[in-house]
Design a protein around this motif. Structure first.
Motif, PDB file in Angstrom:
ATOM      1  N   ARG A  89     -59.716   1.681  46.128  1.00 36.35           N
ATOM      2  CA  ARG A  89     -60.126   1.430  44.744  1.00 36.35           C
ATOM      3  C   ARG A  89     -61.327   2.305  44.365  1.00 36.35           C
ATOM      4  NH1 ARG A  89     -61.143  -4.915  45.227  1.00 36.35           N
ATOM      5  NH2 ARG A  89     -62.197  -4.094  47.102  1.00 36.35           N
ATOM      6  N   VAL A  90     -61.346   2.783  43.131  1.00 38.18           N
ATOM      7  CA  VAL A  90     -62.519   3.505  42.632  1.00 38.18           C
ATOM      8  C   VAL A  90     -63.310   2.640  41.667  1.00 38.18           C
ATOM      9  CG1 VAL A  90     -61.518   5.789  42.958  1.00 38.18           C
ATOM     10  CG2 VAL A  90     -61.219   4.611  40.755  1.00 38.18           C
ATOM     11  N   LEU A  91     -62.693   1.605  41.119  1.00 32.41           N
ATOM     12  CA  LEU A  91     -63.351   0.742  40.142  1.00 32.41           C
ATOM     13  C   LEU A  91     -63.469  -0.663  40.704  1.00 32.41           C
ATOM     14  CD1 LEU A  91     -64.527   0.654  37.284  1.00 32.41           C
ATOM     15  CD2 LEU A  91     -62.254   0.042  36.441  1.00 32.41           C
ATOM     16  N   ARG A  92     -64.703  -1.173  40.723  1.00 27.90           N
ATOM     17  CA  ARG A  92     -64.998  -2.497  41.279  1.00 27.90           C
ATOM     18  C   ARG A  92     -65.825  -3.288  40.271  1.00 27.90           C
ATOM     19  NH1 ARG A  92     -65.979  -2.200  46.764  1.00 27.90           N
ATOM     20  NH2 ARG A  92     -66.413  -4.446  46.622  1.00 27.90           N
ATOM     21  N   THR A  93     -66.292  -4.466  40.674  1.00 20.87           N
ATOM     22  CA  THR A  93     -67.187  -5.280  39.853  1.00 20.87           C
ATOM     23  C   THR A  93     -68.442  -5.582  40.660  1.00 20.87           C
ATOM     24  OG1 THR A  93     -65.344  -6.304  38.681  1.00 20.87           O
ATOM     25  CG2 THR A  93     -67.462  -7.437  38.588  1.00 20.87           C
ATOM     26  N   LEU A  94     -69.614  -5.436  40.010  1.00 24.72           N
ATOM     27  CA  LEU A  94     -70.898  -5.709  40.644  1.00 24.72           C
ATOM     28  C   LEU A  94     -71.832  -6.286  39.591  1.00 24.72           C
ATOM     29  CD1 LEU A  94     -72.836  -5.467  43.092  1.00 24.72           C
ATOM     30  CD2 LEU A  94     -73.342  -3.134  42.340  1.00 24.72           C
ATOM     31  N   ALA A  95     -72.475  -7.389  39.916  1.00 22.63           N
ATOM     32  CA  ALA A  95     -73.408  -8.048  38.997  1.00 22.63           C
ATOM     33  C   ALA A  95     -72.759  -8.325  37.631  1.00 22.63           C
ATOM     34  CB  ALA A  95     -74.676  -7.218  38.832  1.00 22.63           C
ATOM     35  N   GLY A  96     -71.482  -8.656  37.663  1.00 19.66           N
ATOM     36  CA  GLY A  96     -70.780  -8.974  36.434  1.00 19.66           C
ATOM     37  C   GLY A  96     -70.399  -7.779  35.586  1.00 19.66           C
ATOM     38  N   ARG A  97     -70.558  -6.572  36.109  1.00 18.57           N
ATOM     39  CA  ARG A  97     -70.239  -5.350  35.372  1.00 18.57           C
ATOM     40  C   ARG A  97     -69.189  -4.542  36.141  1.00 18.57           C
ATOM     41  NH1 ARG A  97     -72.896  -7.523  31.920  1.00 18.57           N
ATOM     42  NH2 ARG A  97     -74.790  -6.752  30.883  1.00 18.57           N
ATOM     43  N   PRO A  98     -68.284  -3.843  35.440  1.00 24.07           N
ATOM     44  CA  PRO A  98     -67.450  -2.851  36.132  1.00 24.07           C
ATOM     45  C   PRO A  98     -68.364  -1.816  36.781  1.00 24.07           C
ATOM     46  CG  PRO A  98     -66.704  -3.200  33.871  1.00 24.07           C
ATOM     47  CD  PRO A  98     -68.032  -3.882  33.987  1.00 24.07           C
ATOM     48  N   ALA A  99     -68.010  -1.370  37.988  1.00 28.75           N
ATOM     49  CA  ALA A  99     -68.902  -0.474  38.727  1.00 28.75           C
ATOM     50  C   ALA A  99     -68.092   0.522  39.542  1.00 28.75           C
ATOM     51  CB  ALA A  99     -69.811  -1.281  39.651  1.00 28.75           C
ATOM     52  N   ALA A 100     -68.679   1.707  39.749  1.00 31.81           N
ATOM     53  CA  ALA A 100     -68.043   2.746  40.557  1.00 31.81           C
ATOM     54  C   ALA A 100     -69.109   3.568  41.261  1.00 31.81           C
ATOM     55  CB  ALA A 100     -67.167   3.647  39.690  1.00 31.81           C
ATOM     56  N   LEU A 101     -68.742   4.082  42.417  1.00 34.23           N
ATOM     57  CA  LEU A 101     -69.562   5.048  43.136  1.00 34.23           C
ATOM     58  C   LEU A 101     -68.982   6.439  42.921  1.00 34.23           C
ATOM     59  CD1 LEU A 101     -70.106   3.370  46.641  1.00 34.23           C
ATOM     60  CD2 LEU A 101     -71.728   3.476  44.738  1.00 34.23           C
ATOM     61  N   VAL A 102     -69.864   7.429  42.753  1.00 34.33           N
ATOM     62  CA  VAL A 102     -69.430   8.826  42.676  1.00 34.33           C
ATOM     63  C   VAL A 102     -70.305   9.660  43.601  1.00 34.33           C
ATOM     64  CG1 VAL A 102     -68.571   8.608  40.314  1.00 34.33           C
ATOM     65  CG2 VAL A 102     -70.917   9.397  40.718  1.00 34.33           C
ATOM     66  N   THR A 103     -69.781  10.807  43.980  1.00 36.89           N
ATOM     67  CA  THR A 103     -70.492  11.677  44.903  1.00 36.89           C
ATOM     68  C   THR A 103     -71.765  12.240  44.270  1.00 36.89           C
ATOM     69  OG1 THR A 103     -69.091  13.517  44.191  1.00 36.89           O
ATOM     70  CG2 THR A 103     -68.434  12.336  46.187  1.00 36.89           C
ATOM     71  N   PHE A 104     -72.709  12.584  45.122  1.00 44.68           N
ATOM     72  CA  PHE A 104     -73.986  13.145  44.703  1.00 44.68           C
ATOM     73  C   PHE A 104     -73.859  14.660  44.587  1.00 44.68           C
ATOM     74  CE2 PHE A 104     -78.081  15.074  45.891  1.00 44.68           C
ATOM     75  CZ  PHE A 104     -78.927  14.464  44.984  1.00 44.68           C
ATOM     76  N   LEU A 105     -74.389  15.222  43.507  1.00 44.88           N
ATOM     77  CA  LEU A 105     -74.383  16.665  43.304  1.00 44.88           C
ATOM     78  C   LEU A 105     -75.790  17.221  43.484  1.00 44.88           C
ATOM     79  CD1 LEU A 105     -72.162  17.109  40.109  1.00 44.88           C
ATOM     80  CD2 LEU A 105     -71.485  17.376  42.496  1.00 44.88           C
ATOM     81  N   GLU A 106     -75.899  18.294  44.228  1.00 47.53           N
ATOM     82  CA  GLU A 106     -77.179  18.981  44.381  1.00 47.53           C
ATOM     83  C   GLU A 106     -77.486  19.769  43.112  1.00 47.53           C
ATOM     84  OE1 GLU A 106     -79.307  18.764  46.745  1.00 47.53           O
ATOM     85  OE2 GLU A 106     -78.180  17.812  48.374  1.00 47.53           O
ATOM     86  N   GLY A 107     -78.763  19.837  42.778  1.00 47.65           N
ATOM     87  CA  GLY A 107     -79.175  20.635  41.637  1.00 47.65           C
ATOM     88  C   GLY A 107     -80.164  19.900  40.758  1.00 47.65           C
TER      89      GLY A 107
END
Length: 323
Positions: A89-107
């Protein structure tokens, strides 16, 4: 980016446990922007960004946004990639809100863009437009022409608190733009909010584009108009033709503008300035004083709107520059 929803240590640790990221080491809220709640998380396997989607973002739009980022990343565009949990899954729920993690970009984002940065941004924007052509999702522009008058209606009684005479100015602009808005321009996926803080650089090279939560299907030339408003005005609100020429030259080195796109650019830039004025004015009046967020003065886009009134042709933006 911003922080509206607080998340406890225990909630975050439990959330991260469902990903192949190891333990949560530390985290901090990110105050820039006004749309969603964002945290930078440091895990045993490296940094990731967590976004909790607030009320302005419709949950039904999230598959489009996250799917677009995956598509663009797979096409070779540097942008955050959604991270899948143990169940895919890419879309979850956290603290009552839809939530997602994405990769970190340098810059880093450039606080004072120079023409060389504008050139690179133009190339990146055209690359996004071409890569998005094969994306199967579709989302109407909720902040396109048809959405401006309803948005204005949500703060119209308070408009003159933002600037004297603003109510009448917006009414006149809406009347004109609704009567003259161009149709039939080449369309596809656009970013629709490519401001300097949404573009990361390493040196003079673009290292990534972020914040795709205004992305939608609309005219490519309108996306260029938004970007001109975002990158080509100085802190004293004067228009920098050299930056505009560089941005358009970079764009046209990847994707040539059609004659009807060039012809429509002044009107589109005027419309883009109005759209930005409307959203900034609404946020200025309605953002909670308790939110960890940087509010931005809407009057800068009132000044940009007035500048575009005087533009008589796309050549005044540098659109006639050879690719």
């Amino acid at each position: 980016m911003a922080v509206y929803t607080e998340v406890s240590d225990e909630e975050l640790a439990a959330f991260i446990a469902d990903y192949d990221l190891g333990a949560l080491l530390s985290y901090k809220g990110i105050a820039e922007g006004v749309e969603n709640t964002n945290y930078l998380l440091h895990t045993e396997k490296g940094p990731v960004f967590l976004t909790l989607y607030e009320k302005r973002v419709s949950p039904s739009d999230l598959p489009f946004f996250l799917g677009l980022m995956e598509h663009l990343a797979n096409a070779g565009l540097n942008c955050p990639t959604p991270v899948r949990d143990a169940e895919g899954r890419v879309l979850r729920t956290l603290a009552g809100r839809p939530a997602a993690l994405v990769t970190f970009l340098e810059g880093v984002w450039i606080r004072r863009p120079q023409p060389r940065h504008c050139l690179a941004v133009g190339k990146a924007l055209a690359g996004l437009h071409l890569a998005g052509r094969s994306f199967g999702g579709n989302r109407a522009n909720a902040l396109g022409l048809s959405g401006w008058r309803p948005l204005f209606g949500r703060f119209k009684p308070q408009a003159n608190d933002v600037a004297p005479g603003l109510e009448a100015t917006i009414e006149q602009e809406l009347d004109y733009l609704e009567a003259h808005w161009p149709e039939g321009l080449d369309q596809g996926v656009i970013h629709a909010d490519l401001f300097p803080d949404n573009v990361f650089f390493l040196g003079d090279k673009v290292s990534g584009l972020i914040d795709f939560y205004f992305a939608c299907n609309d005219a490519f030339a309108y996306d260029i108009a938004v970007t001109l408003n975002a990158w080509c005005f100085e802190s004293d609100h004067t228009f920098n033709l050299t930056k505009s020429q560089a941005l358009l030259r970079g764009y046209q080195s990847v994707r040539a503008l059609a004659p009807d796109e060039s012809e429509a650019l002044p009107l589109l830039a005027r419309g883009a300035a109005l759209r930005l004025l409307l959203t900034r004015a609404y946020d200025w009046l309605h953002t909670s004083g308790n939110a960890l967020v940087n509010r931005k003065d809407p009057n800068e886009f009132l000044r940009r709107l007035r500048f575009h009134h005087g533009v008589r042709g796309a050549g005044e933006y540098g659109a006639a520059a050879a690719p």
